[in-house]
Design a protein around this motif. Structure first.
Motif, PDB file in Angstrom:
ATOM      1  N   ALA A  99       3.233   8.143  -1.322  1.00 58.92           N
ATOM      2  CA  ALA A  99       2.551   7.462  -0.034  1.00 58.92           C
ATOM      3  C   ALA A  99       1.803   8.793   0.301  1.00 58.92           C
ATOM      4  O   ALA A  99       2.927   8.839   2.006  1.00 58.92           O
ATOM      5  CB  ALA A  99       3.687   6.356   0.829  1.00 58.92           C
ATOM      6  N   SER A 102       1.391   7.495   4.540  1.00 57.46           N
ATOM      7  CA  SER A 102       2.584   7.275   5.726  1.00 57.46           C
ATOM      8  C   SER A 102       3.215   8.586   5.538  1.00 57.46           C
ATOM      9  O   SER A 102       3.747   8.696   6.830  1.00 57.46           O
ATOM     10  CB  SER A 102       3.786   6.423   4.477  1.00 57.46           C
ATOM     11  OG  SER A 102       3.419   5.228   4.533  1.00 57.46           O
ATOM     12  N   GLU A 158       2.150   1.323   0.417  1.00 56.81           N
ATOM     13  CA  GLU A 158       2.622   2.367   0.297  1.00 56.81           C
ATOM     14  C   GLU A 158       3.787   2.215   0.185  1.00 56.81           C
ATOM     15  O   GLU A 158       5.041   3.078  -0.506  1.00 56.81           O
ATOM     16  CB  GLU A 158       1.597   2.798   1.331  1.00 56.81           C
ATOM     17  CG  GLU A 158       1.502   3.743   1.004  1.00 56.81           C
ATOM     18  CD  GLU A 158       0.142   4.915   1.396  1.00 56.81           C
ATOM     19  OE1 GLU A 158      -0.444   5.885   1.581  1.00 56.81           O
ATOM     20  OE2 GLU A 158       0.953   5.375   2.168  1.00 56.81           O
TER      21      GLU A 158
END
Length: 258
Positions: A99, A102, A158
Motif C-alpha cells: 500500500a 498509505s 489499498e
C-alpha cells in the motif's frame, strides 16, 4: 517565478505548514500523558492487588503493563534516535510493499519513526507473562493509525490489500484504519479476520470494527458475521473478544446502506 506573481493558494501551501504538521506535537504530548496516566493507574491497581486475593499471575501482568507504559515515552525516544540493526522493525516499509500511498501518508504525518519504534518493542516482548503488555502496545499502534485515517483519506482498495497480503501486525493496522474511517470497512476482510485471523489481537480488533461500523454493513453481511462470531470457539474462550461479541449481538439489523 517571483513572489509577487505567486497565487495566494500557492504562497499559502509553500510558506505555511499543514495543520497536520502543526498538530503533530500536540498528539505526541497527548500520547505521552495518556501512557503516564494509564501506567500509573495500572501500578496503583497492582499495589491494591497486594492486599486482595488477586492471583499472582494477574498481579505480575498488571504491574508489568504499568511499568512498560510509564517508560514507553523514553523507550520510543531512544528507539527513534538509534538504529537497532537486525532488531529494528520497519513497519511503514512493510506497509509500502502492499500500500504505497498509505505508507506515504503515514510518513507525511510524521508517524514513521514512532510506529517503527512501537513495532520494534512489540516484536521484542516475547515473554508469555508480557502478553497483556504486548496487547497494550499494539493498541497504541492501532490507535495512532486510526487517528490518522480520521483526518486523512486512505484508499479503500489499498487498505484491503494491506490486510490480505500483510504480516500479522500489518493486518491489524489495516483494521485500525477501518476503525478510524468507517468508509474503509470491507465485509470480506472482516469475515476473514473472524474466521481466519492470524492472532487473537487481530480477531479482537475485527470485532471492535464490526461493532463500531455495524451500520455500514448490509443486512446480509450483518447476518453472516453474526453467524461466524457465534460459531467461533476462540471468541467464546477469549474474555475480551467474548465481551465485544456480546455487544454485537445486541445491535439491531438496521444498516444505513443497502
Amino acid at each position: 517565478m517571483s513572489d509577487a506573481n505567486q497565487s495566494p493558494a500557492l504562497a499559502q501551501s509553500t510558506d505555511a505548514p499543514g495543520w497536520t504538521v502543526k498538530a503533530r506535537p500536540v498528539v505526541d504530548v497527548s500520547s505521552r500523558i495518556l501512557c503516564l496516566v494509564i501506567g500509573g493507574g495500572l501500578l496503583v491497581g497492582g499495589l491494591v492487588g497486594l492486599f486482595t486475593e488477586v492471583g499472582e499471575g494477574q498481579l505480575i501482568t498488571v504491574v508489568a503493563a504499568g511499568l512498560v507504559l510509564l517508560v514507553m515515552p523514553s523507550i520510543v525516544d531512544r528507539v527513534r534516535s538509534m538504529r537497532l540493526g537486525q532488531f529494528e522493525v520497519h513497519l511503514v516499509r512493510q506497509i509500502a510493499a502492499t500500500a504505497r500511498k498509505s505508507a506515504e501518508t503515514l510518513r507525511r504525518l510524521g508517524m514513521e519513526s514512532q510506529l517503527d519504534a512501537y513495532a520494534t518493542i512489540y516484536t521484542e516482548l516475547r515473554d508469555p507473562e508480557l502478553k497483556a503488555v504486548r496487547g497494550e502496545i499494539l493498541d497504541r499502534i492501532v490507535q495512532r493509525v486510526a487517528n490518522a485515517s480520521a483526518v486523512e483519506k486512505f484508499d479503500k482498495d489499498e487498505v484491503k490489500n494491506m490486510y490480505l497480503n500483510g504480516s500479522p501486525i500489518v493486518r491489524v493496522l489495516a483494521l485500525g484504519l477501518m476503525e478510524g474511517d468507517l468508509s474503509l470497512i470491507d465485509g470480506e476482510v472482516l469475515r476473514t479476520a473472524i474466521d481466519k485471523s492470524l492472532t487473537g489481537n487481530e480477531q479482537l480488533h475485527a470485532l471492535k470494527v464490526i461493532r463500531r461500523g455495524w451500520g455500514q454493513l448490509t443486512t446480509d453481511q450483518q447476518q453472516e458475521l453474526r453467524q461466524a462470531i457465534d460459531a467461533n470457539q476462540f471468541i467464546k474462550d477469549g474474555p475480551d473478544r467474548r465481551a465485544v461479541a456480546e455487544k454485537i449481538r445486541e445491535l439491531d439489523e438496521s444498516p444505513r446502506i443497502r
